[in-house]
Motif scaffolding. Structure first.
Motif, PDB file in Angstrom:
ATOM      1  N   ASP A  92      44.381  42.596  43.452  1.00 18.83           N
ATOM      2  CA  ASP A  92      45.376  42.066  42.519  1.00 18.83           C
ATOM      3  C   ASP A  92      46.262  43.195  41.997  1.00 18.83           C
ATOM      4  O   ASP A  92      45.768  44.283  41.691  1.00 18.83           O
ATOM      5  CB  ASP A  92      44.654  41.377  41.350  1.00 18.83           C
ATOM      6  N   ASN A 130      42.805  44.850  37.518  1.00 21.65           N
ATOM      7  CA  ASN A 130      41.821  44.700  36.443  1.00 21.65           C
ATOM      8  C   ASN A 130      40.479  45.331  36.774  1.00 21.65           C
ATOM      9  O   ASN A 130      39.847  45.955  35.914  1.00 21.65           O
ATOM     10  CB  ASN A 130      41.578  43.194  36.166  1.00 21.65           C
ATOM     11  N   ASP A 143      37.887  41.230  45.211  1.00 15.63           N
ATOM     12  CA  ASP A 143      38.401  40.520  44.024  1.00 15.63           C
ATOM     13  C   ASP A 143      39.809  40.018  44.376  1.00 15.63           C
ATOM     14  O   ASP A 143      40.721  40.806  44.598  1.00 15.63           O
ATOM     15  CB  ASP A 143      38.417  41.503  42.834  1.00 15.63           C
ATOM     16  N   GLY A 144      39.971  38.705  44.424  1.00 14.32           N
ATOM     17  CA  GLY A 144      41.210  38.090  44.926  1.00 14.32           C
ATOM     18  C   GLY A 144      42.366  38.088  43.948  1.00 14.32           C
ATOM     19  O   GLY A 144      42.235  38.436  42.775  1.00 14.32           O
ATOM     20  N   THR A 162      37.913  37.790  38.866  1.00 19.62           N
ATOM     21  CA  THR A 162      37.591  39.162  38.482  1.00 19.62           C
ATOM     22  C   THR A 162      36.250  39.228  37.747  1.00 19.62           C
ATOM     23  O   THR A 162      35.418  40.101  38.028  1.00 19.62           O
ATOM     24  CB  THR A 162      38.746  39.725  37.625  1.00 19.62           C
TER      25      THR A 162
HETATM   26 MG   LIG Z   1      41.669  38.642  38.431  1.00 14.54          MG
END
Ligand SMILES: [Mg+2]
Ligand SMILES: Nc1ncnc2c1ncn2[C@@H]1O[C@H](COP(=O)(O)OP(=O)(O)OP(=O)(O)O)[C@@H](O)[C@H]1O
Length: 220
Positions: free
Chosen positions: A38, A42, A85-86, A15
């Protein structure tokens, strides 16, 4: 171009790197968005507290793995840079991220424990390559701190996975933690060292992307 920031290990900086790269690309004038895969969202929360006067970055939440490919493709029509973003969960999502990306950046912390935790990711990566053989992937050492020769050995150990390690490291710095709180990137902070390391990283990625034919820098 579509850049997947992924690693099944939690807390390695997916992130942080996604947000900071997005800020650099947007500040360089690229139309940029983040796809937050995710469930903790976030990056979505980060965009919610981001000041409107700063470079514009759209953040889209996408937690349905089956819909990811389409979401990314649709965004890619409007955005020059799509950063994914993984998620750290052992899920279909990671395979989808790998398959939806033009290139992968794999943040890794310089610790033996983290190298060992890479195995599940590699299983996914190898599986995904059965569908798409050419998925360029690069390791990025995050939370680097200068403390002796240990890192040279670690770079070699990571290299044994058969993937290139980016020349740029991201150091452990308070600026990454502080700027995340109010929706900024270190590029927008007063920490010039942090700023210049992110610029170096962004330039290194742009150079790779240009060599891979993903982006033409001169036109941007
Ligand atoms: Mg993250
Ligand atoms: N280079 C850095 N210097 C200092 N702190 C950092 C750095 N990179 C990440 N962190 C901090 O480490 C923690 C984990 O980072 P981050 O949330 O980006 O990892 P992640 O891989 O996205 O985690 P998750 O797997 O939970 O999604 C955060 O508190 C973040 O602020």
């Amino acid at each position: 171009m579509k850049i997947g920031i992924t690693n099944l290990k939690g807390g390695v900086g997916k992130t942080t790197i996604s947000q900071n790269l997005a800020v650099c690309f947007a500040s360089m004038g690229f139309k940029t968005c983040i796809v937050d895969t995710d469930t903790n969202q976030n990056s979505l929360a980060w965009s919610g507290v981001r000041d409107e006067g700063l470079a514009n970055i759209t953040v889209v939440g996408a937690t349905d793995a089956k819909a990811l490919g389409k979401t990314v493709e649709n965004l890619h029509r409007d955005y020059e840079v799509v950063i994914i973003d993984g998620t750290p969960s052992l899920s279909e999502m990671t395979t989808r991220i790998i398959l939806s990306s033009d290139m992968l950046i794999i943040p890794i912390l310089p610790s033996a424990h983290d190298f060992r935790a890479m195995q599940p990711f590699f299983e996914r990566y190898e599986q995904a390559k059965e569908f798409r053989s050419d998925i360029p992937a690069y390791f990025l050492i995050n939370q680097f701190s200068h403390s002796g020769n240990i890192y040279k050995g670690m770079r070699e150990a990571i290299g044994n996975f058969g993937l290139e390690v980016l020349k740029s490291n991201v150091n452990k710095r308070a600026a990454y933690v502080e700027t995340a709180l109010d929706g900024r990137g270190v590029y927008e902070s007063g920490d010039n060292k942090a700023k210049s390391e992110m610029v170096e990283l962004t330039k290194e990625i742009l150079e790779k992307a240009e060599n891979l034919g993903l982006i033409k820098i001169s036109e941007s």
